[in-house]
Design a protein around this motif. Structure first.
Motif, PDB file in Angstrom:
ATOM      1  N   PHE B 330       0.692  -1.231   0.018  1.00 32.53           N
ATOM      2  CA  PHE B 330       0.135  -0.121  -0.055  1.00 32.53           C
ATOM      3  C   PHE B 330       0.689   1.291  -0.003  1.00 32.53           C
ATOM      4  CE2 PHE B 330      -2.829  -3.156   1.919  1.00 32.53           C
ATOM      5  CZ  PHE B 330      -4.148  -2.973   1.013  1.00 32.53           C
ATOM      6  N   GLU B 333       0.702   4.111   4.560  1.00 29.47           N
ATOM      7  CA  GLU B 333       0.595   3.465   5.419  1.00 29.47           C
ATOM      8  C   GLU B 333      -0.277   3.930   6.743  1.00 29.47           C
ATOM      9  OE1 GLU B 333       1.227   0.200   5.851  1.00 29.47           O
ATOM     10  OE2 GLU B 333       2.063   0.110   3.882  1.00 29.47           O
ATOM     11  N   THR B 335      -3.315   4.824   9.173  1.00 25.56           N
ATOM     12  CA  THR B 335      -4.437   4.100   9.499  1.00 25.56           C
ATOM     13  C   THR B 335      -5.893   4.899   9.581  1.00 25.56           C
ATOM     14  OG1 THR B 335      -3.209   2.138  10.182  1.00 25.56           O
ATOM     15  CG2 THR B 335      -5.626   2.212  10.816  1.00 25.56           C
ATOM     16  N   ARG B 351      -6.907  -3.830   3.695  1.00 18.02           N
ATOM     17  CA  ARG B 351      -5.856  -4.128   4.452  1.00 18.02           C
ATOM     18  C   ARG B 351      -6.019  -5.715   5.194  1.00 18.02           C
ATOM     19  NH1 ARG B 351      -3.804   0.843   7.280  1.00 18.02           N
ATOM     20  NH2 ARG B 351      -3.058   1.955   5.159  1.00 18.02           N
ATOM     21  N   ALA B 377      -4.005  -4.828  -1.900  1.00 14.79           N
ATOM     22  CA  ALA B 377      -4.411  -5.856  -1.114  1.00 14.79           C
ATOM     23  C   ALA B 377      -3.904  -7.185  -1.318  1.00 14.79           C
ATOM     24  CB  ALA B 377      -5.895  -5.986  -1.135  1.00 14.79           C
TER      25      ALA B 377
END
Lengths: 517, 517
Positions: B330, B333, B335, B351, B377
């Motif tokens: 990805f 990073e 979240t 994720r 993914a």
């Protein structure tokens, strides 16, 4: 104004002021037009089977069409099973099926399909609107088609017809021709046949012949001439209950139906079709009357059924003042107790039915004796899923409640059938409809177990059981109803069921009772 | 043995060993025959849209047909919308539609309808079985028709053909012709066109051209020749994720789609159709490529798409060993935290996706960026509702899980779409399928609000709002899932959603997460 505005105007001018809908992109101009007409009541269904079944329930109670709004071929397809039921009930309905703009069809975009081919089997009348100028004549023709037999009128509305410029049109109400007058030669022939078959004649009523006033005439004939009065296997609508003439319903099981009609030499149809077996069975006949029975049509659907019955009464010399031998109270006053059974539920519902209620019966095997056990309930309307396609009940109750505010609607629902159009509970919650849904939760397609026995299979194996039973896991109808905003409770005993019924009947808004049987 | 036994035998002999079903009385002999064949897996759906959508999901993952068992015209009608989606996905399917005994049709019993007219629009092949002796050839022809393009084969099975005596038949496996070989003159012409339009050519892949091995070839061509690779608006199935070539999906909104393709002079179709606007809009074109774009077909559905891509690669002189510029992680990073949004959900799902997962995407507007955000993914299969008829997602996930035990299925579901075939959750519970359903609960048909703006309506009134919004009352998806035996939980924050995802991905059996956005 655009074509969509004209369509709304024509519908409203003719009293079509309820639109059951689940629109999509190709209908956005029609939705925008409806938005400009607050006098049109728009009712959303979360699945098209709810939309079309509700339009059926509405029409059964009003004898007038509602409009449905469906999105292209697949949206129509989702609504077809309940249009099928409606067609078999012979009610008026105007389906408006949005389609791509006419010039877009050749690109075969993903939602393109042959709507005419889909519509034809379940419609009595289909027309694709040619353009904005065709909307007014097409809508007027659809209204007319819905109210004279045929019944199910399906209008295909291309998006460019809806969004195209249109001129205001004359909004004169569509003229409907009068019903044909009674054919006295037929009446005389039937009177003769009745006289020639004392104790061996029967009348099958349906449609307007199953309303209280017409039934009273049939009852007078019945009492004076020893003629039996029957209702069809699947009853579209009947006015019945305490103080009203109570036809015997022809049973669904073929052997019982044939036994009932076995000593009938003359069967007179009043708005009805000749009764036939619901399905064919190896080695059994398809007709229900015995060989040699004379089947005669007094009047057909669309004709003046009450006048025809009155003419027959007069021809037979029966006095209109004749007193009918009608019971006025339940013959058995004992109250069911303990574990719930089908018959206990039927009796408890019949006892609790408020006057002027509307009963929808889609409980299939579980309510097989409800009709007989409820003949003495307070006066009410009774209706069933008429085409044999399950999933009619919840929508039917929804539409009936929209049609008749102030009347309590009681929907007797099988768990297998109820799941087909379970989404209708949400519409009941949104519209705050006075519907009490009673789920006969037997966790099986019980009718199919019976049919397996009919084909000679007595020991059901794993594969068949997994296609016939609804257990593993059990459905939790209280959770399902709550999930759609409908209050609900569960009963396993007669006492609890009766207490829930009492409360549900006396409160406004929808309520669901899951009865474990 | 009877005709129904022969039908089972022919299906099993050809590897058709899953039957999604909702039978009725006219199918009881077939049910009895299935009961004698424990090697046939029978899966009950509580509504036919579940049955047909599950057969679609099964075929997408196996490239083989499942059988469906449907009850007469209305049962078929209930399944048509997902047959429509399946037809647009161009997958194989064998629908067995039970009908009345042939001699019973003339009586016009309640469930009688014109099944051929209903079947034709959504089927590529339709045949009514003439009698017991016709069952074997008809079933063999249906199997062949399902696996060569056409795709959707619909067999009408009269009850008397099923119950009639039949002799055992040869159960040789049906021979299927080889795919046509690659047409080198077409390959040369397309190679020339690519060379003549540097930086201005694109390839649209679908079907077997959207599998990882074929995509790798397309990626090599793309990297070497500056050719873009596109997926269709609605993707039937694509193998994608980390380390795989990632086509750009053509967007649904017409303006975005046209902008994406605006600088393409040569568009090469590999198993795909020319992209067109999903709907027509006043004053906008229906084709998505710009005027003058050369649209060329390298190979059509049913031809050997991978071989055609390989031949094109060779013709263009691209080395198979060429390294692809594929990212492996990805790019971002960070979240997501706090209140849930569509994009946060997309990222969190991407994720958490376990390797080899199957993603069904019917979240419509809510997941509009999911495809882009999930390119990195873990490797997975991705599929959408291909015909534009909502209600595909839950059944598709159900069928994919039946097809691929041991793989986690993640169904991204819109609340509006999910309600169409919500009954499929019960089948997931009964079959204990590893499906995680994620409902993007925005309580509206959001896409239609967008389309209202597209038709120029910015202020939505009461009538339109009541047809476009799913609030009042809000659906409670946790209750709905529980009502069908599926465990469920609700999330309003990223933290809670991620924790639920973590738990759902690591436990067996179905689970539903209602995400309030």
């Amino acid at each position: 104004m655009n074509g969509a505005d004209v369509l709304c105007d024509v519908l409203l001018a003719n009293g079509v002021n309820v639109c059951f809908a689940n629109p999509g992109t190709s209908e956005m101009h029609f939705v925008a037009a409806l938005d400009r007409k607050p006098e049109m009541r728009c009712v959303l269904g979360l699945f098209e089977g709810v939309v079309t079944g509700a339009a059926d329930g509405y029409a059964r109670m009003t004898d007038r069409p509602a409009a449905t709004l469906l999105h292209t071929g697949p949206g129509l397809a989702n609504g077809l099973a309940n249009i099928h039921n409606a067609r078999r009930a012979r009610i008026p309905m105007i389906n408006i099926v949005g389609d791509h703009a006419s010039y877009h069809l050749e690109l075969d975009a993903p939602l393109t399909s042959d709507i005419e081919s889909l519509a034809a089997p379940m419609s009595n009348w289909v027309r694709r609107i040619a353009g904005p100028a065709d909307i007014a004549p097409a809508a007027q023709a659809a209204f007319r088609a819905s109210l004279m037999p045929p019944g199910i009128a399906t209008l295909i509305l291309p998006a460019d017809a809806a969004w195209g410029d249109a001129s205001p049109v004359s909004l004169a109400t569509v003229e409907l021709p009068l019903s044909p007058s009674v054919d006295m030669s037929v009446v005389r022939k039937i009177a003769e046949a009745i006289r020639a078959a004392p104790g061996r004649a029967g009348i099958v009523v349906r449609g307007l012949a199953a309303r209280a006033d017409a039934l009273e005439i049939a009852g007078q004939i019945s009492a004076a001439m020893d003629v039996r009065v029957f209702g069809e296997v699947l009853i579209a609508r009947m006015e019945r209950g305490r103080g009203r003439v109570a036809p015997v319903r022809i049973p669904y099981p073929i052997d019982a139906a044939r036994a009932l009609l076995d000593d009938i030499d003359v069967l007179i149809l009043v708005g009805a079709k000749e009764p036939v077996a619901f399905f064919a069975y190896p080695g059994k006949p398809g007709r229900l009357v015995r060989e040699g029975c004379d089947v005669l049509t007094l009047a057909a659907h669309g004709e003046d059924l009450k006048a025809a019955l009155a003419a027959l009464r007069e021809e037979l010399g029966v006095r209109p003042s004749r007193q009918l031998p009608i019971a006025t109270a339940f013959p058995d006053e004992s109250t069911p107790r303990g574990k719930l059974t089908d018959d206990a539920m039927a009796l408890l519902v019949a006892r609790r039915l408020p006057a002027n209620a509307i009963v929808c019966d889609e409980a299939v095997t579980s309510a097989r004796r409800y009709f007989a056990l409820s003949a003495f309930a307070a006066p009410h309307d009774y209706m069933m899923t008429t085409g044999g396609s399950i999933g009619g009940g919840i929508p039917l109750a929804t539409g009936a409640a929209i049609a008749c505010p102030g009347r309590k609607v009681v929907n007797l629902e099988a768990d297998g059938s109820g799941m087909y159009t379970v989404q209708g509970l949400w519409t009941q919650a949104r519209e705050k409809l006075d519907v009490v849904t009673i789920v006969f939760s037997n966790r099986t397609y019980a009718i199919l177990h019976g049919e397996m026995r009919n084909v000679g299979v007595n020991a059901v194996g794993e594969n068949a059981r997994r296609m016939l039973d609804l257990d593993q896991p059990a459905l939790d109808w209280v959770s399902l109803a709550n999930g759609m905003g409908v209050e609900a409770a569960r009963a396993e005993t007669c006492e609890r069921f009766d207490a829930l019924l009492d409360s549900a009947m006396s409160r406004p808004g929808p309520f669901l009772i899951e009865a474990l049987i």
